[in-house]
Design a protein around this motif. Sequence first.
Motif, PDB file in Angstrom:
ATOM      1  N   ALA A  74       0.837  -1.207   0.000  1.00 18.83           N
ATOM      2  CA  ALA A  74       0.000   0.000   0.000  1.00 18.83           C
ATOM      3  C   ALA A  74       0.867   1.251   0.000  1.00 18.83           C
ATOM      4  O   ALA A  74       0.577   2.234  -0.696  1.00 18.83           O
ATOM      5  N   THR A  78       1.147   4.152  -2.857  1.00 13.38           N
ATOM      6  CA  THR A  78       0.904   5.550  -2.504  1.00 13.38           C
ATOM      7  C   THR A  78       2.065   6.436  -2.923  1.00 13.38           C
ATOM      8  O   THR A  78       1.875   7.583  -3.351  1.00 13.38           O
ATOM      9  N   CYS A 456      -4.887  -3.408   5.381  1.00 14.44           N
ATOM     10  CA  CYS A 456      -4.162  -2.736   4.296  1.00 14.44           C
ATOM     11  C   CYS A 456      -4.349  -3.442   2.959  1.00 14.44           C
ATOM     12  O   CYS A 456      -4.062  -2.864   1.905  1.00 14.44           O
ATOM     13  N   HIS A 459      -6.181  -1.691   0.025  1.00 14.24           N
ATOM     14  CA  HIS A 459      -5.439  -0.797  -0.875  1.00 14.24           C
ATOM     15  C   HIS A 459      -4.838  -1.590  -2.021  1.00 14.24           C
ATOM     16  O   HIS A 459      -4.854  -1.148  -3.179  1.00 14.24           O
ATOM     17  N   GLN A 466      -3.332   5.109  -0.236  1.00 16.70           N
ATOM     18  CA  GLN A 466      -3.847   5.434   1.089  1.00 16.70           C
ATOM     19  C   GLN A 466      -4.012   6.940   1.257  1.00 16.70           C
ATOM     20  O   GLN A 466      -3.123   7.725   0.918  1.00 16.70           O
ATOM     21  N   ASN A 471      -1.587   3.581   7.436  1.00 14.11           N
ATOM     22  CA  ASN A 471      -2.564   2.731   6.743  1.00 14.11           C
ATOM     23  C   ASN A 471      -3.117   1.611   7.615  1.00 14.11           C
ATOM     24  O   ASN A 471      -4.008   0.881   7.198  1.00 14.11           O
TER      25      ASN A 471
END
Length: 550
Positions: A74, A78, A456, A459, A466, A471
């Motif tokens: 995740a 991001t 998580c 995601h 996120q 997260n």
Amino acid sequence: MQFSSWLDFGGSPIFWWLIGHIFLGSFTLWLILKKRPFSEFFFISALFLFSGFMRLPIFLYNLPLNPDESQMLAQGLTLTVDPLIYRSFDPTTSGPINTYLLTLVHLLGFPLNFHTAHVLSWLVTLTAIYFLYKALNYLVPTYLAQLAVIPTIAFVSFAQDANYIHYYSEGIASILLSYCIFLLVRWGHLKTYTITELIAFGVSITVIVLCKIQAIPLAFILGVWSLVLLFMLKKKKWVLHAVIVSGSVLAVAGIWLLYMQVNGLLDDFFLYYIVGNAQLKVHFNDESYRSPWLFLVRFPFIIYKKTAELNYWFVPFLVLGFVFFFTLFSKTVLTKVTKSNYYFWPMMFSFFLMVIAVIIRTGSFYPHHFLYFIIPGCLLTGLFLQQLTFPSIWKWGVLLTQLVFLGDGIKRLVNHFPLNVYETAYSRQNELGDVSKTILKYGKPGDYLAVWGWSCEYHVETQMPQGVNENHSVRSAMKHPLQSDYYQRYLHDLQRTKPKVFVDAITSKTIWMNDPKKYGHQNYPELAKFVADNYVFKAEIDSVKIYVAR
């Protein structure tokens, strides 16, 4: 087309399992009986292909093996949207480098899914083993170096425990620690070094700080030892060369801190990475005092209870070490060992003890923390093999790890337990859960997603970055000295990114926060108000509540 579309592994792929045991057993027997090494290219290539063959079911398993995997995937996703760490995500104890590698792989065109994470975990582990093997080549005869890494290869290849095969946060730190040890051994053996190697050592030691905060004491030992070794090798140039190593450390640290300062994140880096992680305690609200000395006394029992399959790796190390200490250990042998390789072996024993101290210091005893033992254990196994040349029967000890795995496998077959817990068909059928399917009805890949809880994987499954730094909202939700700082940052992030979807993932199955009445978002007034003002409740699936922006 994915491998998993045409290659399946069920619960008991006996033929695949037997091929692996026959190959590694034959490979090891040849080394023991012939006492001649394979060529380095053949040895490395063979073990690379063998371990990859045995890891195939895991490569094809597109589900999380450990919550840490989802967390880092995740974060990697991001980072491709917002590249500023501590603004876009908080890597907690793992350090940013583990996430940067995932982002780099993604930028090279690979998807950030669990297939990718599992392959990367394997490659990272093999790279660390490669540097250990290269170090052993300077310390012991080549065929003994090859024998010494066999237990580690057996462990890496046959392990089924998710703690040891997921994309673990100690991996890159282990590579850099192994590389630094390789350089130290090389310098001691050749009695010389280059300026480039000094710089590479200093850079590597510093980057370890950004890989895993628990690895810092291990890096410190190697840093101190490097200065001692440089003094023993070239006393007249020691000041210059010590300045080069120290300057490399300061340069890398300075560049990183300047990067943080320029982007206004220096205070966040110190607060959340240094101070926050230094205060980390089990469940955050565990205020009971447990003496490190008590942990030290109980440590063998802790290893036995906590490390599961890693115990199989410990068997040859302990057997050979026991024989070495109780049959050969004497003042003469001690003098011989300490004088060889510029006192490298005493330093490695110190490293081993520091691993124990690091694990005890955390008090959490996560099984993957114990993987740091592989570095000194693999090298010390080489020393034991070298010292136990006569009688040569002790070299058969390197087969013990594989034999224990073989025995465990036979036991599983007899008791009708699976040899392989990572069934390809199951993975394929569950790659996208019902919660993620529902999230994607209201959002799309690339939209921000905020999850309150510890899930998580949403995601990763939705490919939605996120919307908040943390997260998994443990540090925002649970009591600890810095809870207010984490909670306020969580609220600020929501206002900054305005996630398309907000998910309250607090259920009876949530890690640590398994009481929705206590940890559900409605118990936090500012968060509850933000959600009520900006989101509409859309669905509840298995107690997971999904809200969509107005």
